[in-house]
Design an enzyme around this catalytic site. Structure first.
Site, PDB file in Angstrom:
ATOM      1  N   GLU A 113      -4.030  10.271   0.482  1.00 17.64           N
ATOM      2  CA  GLU A 113      -2.563   9.883   0.540  1.00 17.64           C
ATOM      3  C   GLU A 113      -1.932   9.337  -0.644  1.00 17.64           C
ATOM      4  O   GLU A 113      -2.473   8.702  -1.622  1.00 17.64           O
ATOM      5  CB  GLU A 113      -2.641   8.592   1.774  1.00 17.64           C
ATOM      6  CG  GLU A 113      -1.300   8.304   2.312  1.00 17.64           C
ATOM      7  CD  GLU A 113      -1.358   7.770   3.593  1.00 17.64           C
ATOM      8  OE1 GLU A 113      -0.595   6.727   3.716  1.00 17.64           O
ATOM      9  OE2 GLU A 113      -2.030   8.145   4.389  1.00 17.64           O
ATOM     10  N   ASP A 115       1.955   7.591  -1.419  1.00 17.22           N
ATOM     11  CA  ASP A 115       2.891   7.039  -0.761  1.00 17.22           C
ATOM     12  C   ASP A 115       3.903   6.467  -1.438  1.00 17.22           C
ATOM     13  O   ASP A 115       3.624   5.653  -2.662  1.00 17.22           O
ATOM     14  CB  ASP A 115       2.307   5.733   0.119  1.00 17.22           C
ATOM     15  CG  ASP A 115       1.123   6.217   1.014  1.00 17.22           C
ATOM     16  OD1 ASP A 115       1.151   7.146   1.634  1.00 17.22           O
ATOM     17  OD2 ASP A 115       0.520   5.256   1.308  1.00 17.22           O
ATOM     18  N   GLU A 117       6.643   3.904   0.249  1.00 16.46           N
ATOM     19  CA  GLU A 117       7.034   3.020   1.507  1.00 16.46           C
ATOM     20  C   GLU A 117       8.029   2.210   1.148  1.00 16.46           C
ATOM     21  O   GLU A 117       8.005   1.366   0.138  1.00 16.46           O
ATOM     22  CB  GLU A 117       5.877   2.292   1.793  1.00 16.46           C
ATOM     23  CG  GLU A 117       4.754   3.279   2.536  1.00 16.46           C
ATOM     24  CD  GLU A 117       3.521   2.486   2.945  1.00 16.46           C
ATOM     25  OE1 GLU A 117       3.208   2.733   4.236  1.00 16.46           O
ATOM     26  OE2 GLU A 117       3.066   1.583   2.365  1.00 16.46           O
TER      27      GLU A 117
END
Length: 336
Positions: A113, A115, A117
């Protein structure tokens, strides 16, 4: 989608732009924009995903029924991925907007992953932005960093981008690199290395997103709407069954940015010196010694230690008042 990469002109255009031009302006002059139907499909949320008539702008909303999201039609192995995003305004505690790459639907226990956010906040407080990477299911050793921003991300669109290559990952905000992760031998499978899809979602993160769950989503202010435009999928698409790249890397690899330029590095260090509020590399509570891939910057270490002496210095927390600069003064100090 056919595989394509950034041309050399992209680097020239981006390096000559002023550091704080809005992301949408940068993308409209330099990057190939695709329509939603060309590259994405709805992930969840029913009618909480709304597309504009031109097909190049999408609304994702969160209400009491559900959040919403979309996902790329293809898997990618490396590339440049970007969107201009405008976040919900007003009271946004507990609301999480995410723009990220993942292969969790294929590799359940050992997925990768990368990210972005965006963590909502109570009224009067700035949105916080978090970046994270992990590979091969190493979620317990997440490599998080958190930052404030020099602008209000709910006022207008700003460009958020991920460059992912075999040797590095770079996060950008409005063409400014804010974080660089270089692959090291010691990281092993913790560096994302398997094909991933690109996702965008909005959802209820009340249990953790704002002050550890102290402030939760208040649906009196719903729907919470995040807007996405200027969608860029500029990478090497991979066959989902054979996991084989459908592109010729030999010719196009020369056109991919090879790292942070000296001018960009100055901007990145300036951003980090003023706006980074957490980095796992300096977390003395989690790690007795920094993970091997960390490059320790003495100025970053001193600033974070003064910001939070318990987490970053092993000292006692002082409960005196902190003085926060206004967003207008942020704009002054970050200009380069």
């Amino acid at each position: 989608m056919a595989c394509s990469y950034l041309g050399p002109c992209f680097l020239l255009i981006c390096s000559s732009l002023a550091p704080f031009v809005s992301g949408s302006q940068i993308q409209r002059t330099s990057l190939p924009i695709i329509s939603f139907d060309e590259g994405y499909t709805q992930l969840f949320g029913d009618d909480n995903l709304v597309m504009y008539r031109d097909g190049k702008r999408v609304h994702l909303s969160l209400d009491e029924r559900t959040g919403s999201g979309f996902v790329s039609q293809d898997l990618y192995l490396h590339g440049y991925f970007s969107a201009s995003i405008k976040l919900p305004a007003d009271y946004t505690a507990g609301v999480v907007v995410a723009f990220y790459m993942s292969n969790g639907d294929i590799f359940e226990k050992n997925h990768d992953e990368i990210d972005f956010e965006f963590l909502g906040n109570i009224r009067g407080k700035d949105w916080r932005i978090q970046t994270n990477i992990y590979g091969n299911g190493s979620t317990s050793a997440g490599r998080e960093e958190r930052y404030s921003l020099w602008f209000d991300p709910s006022d207008d669109f700003h460009q958020y981008s991920i460059l992912w290559t075999n040797s590095q990952i770079i996060f950008y905000v409005d063409s400014i690199p804010i974080r660089e992760v270089k692959r090291t031998e010691s990281m092993g499978g913790d560096f994302p290395s398997k094909p991933m899809s690109l996702y965008a979602t909005i959802w209820d993160g009340s249990d953790w997103a704002t002050n550890g769950g102290k402030y939760r989503v208040n649906y009196k202010y719903a729907p919470y709407v995040a807007e996405f435009s200027d969608l860029v999928l500029h990478g090497c698409a991979v066959d989902p069954v054979e996991q084989f790249p459908r592109c010729d890397n030999t010719e196009s690899s020369q056109a991919i940015p090879t790292g942070v330029t000296p001018v960009q590095r100055i901007k990145m260090e300036s951003f980090r010196a003023k706006f980074m509020t957490y980095s796992y590399c300096y977390d003395r509570v989690r790690y007795r010694a920094p993970p091997s891939e960390c490059v320790i910057n003495a100025k970053e270490a001193d600033r974070l230690k003064s910001y939070d002496p318990v987490t970053f210095g092993g000292g006692r927390r002082h409960h005196g008042k902190r003085h926060h600069r206004s967003r207008s003064s942020h704009a002054e100090v970050i200009s380069i």
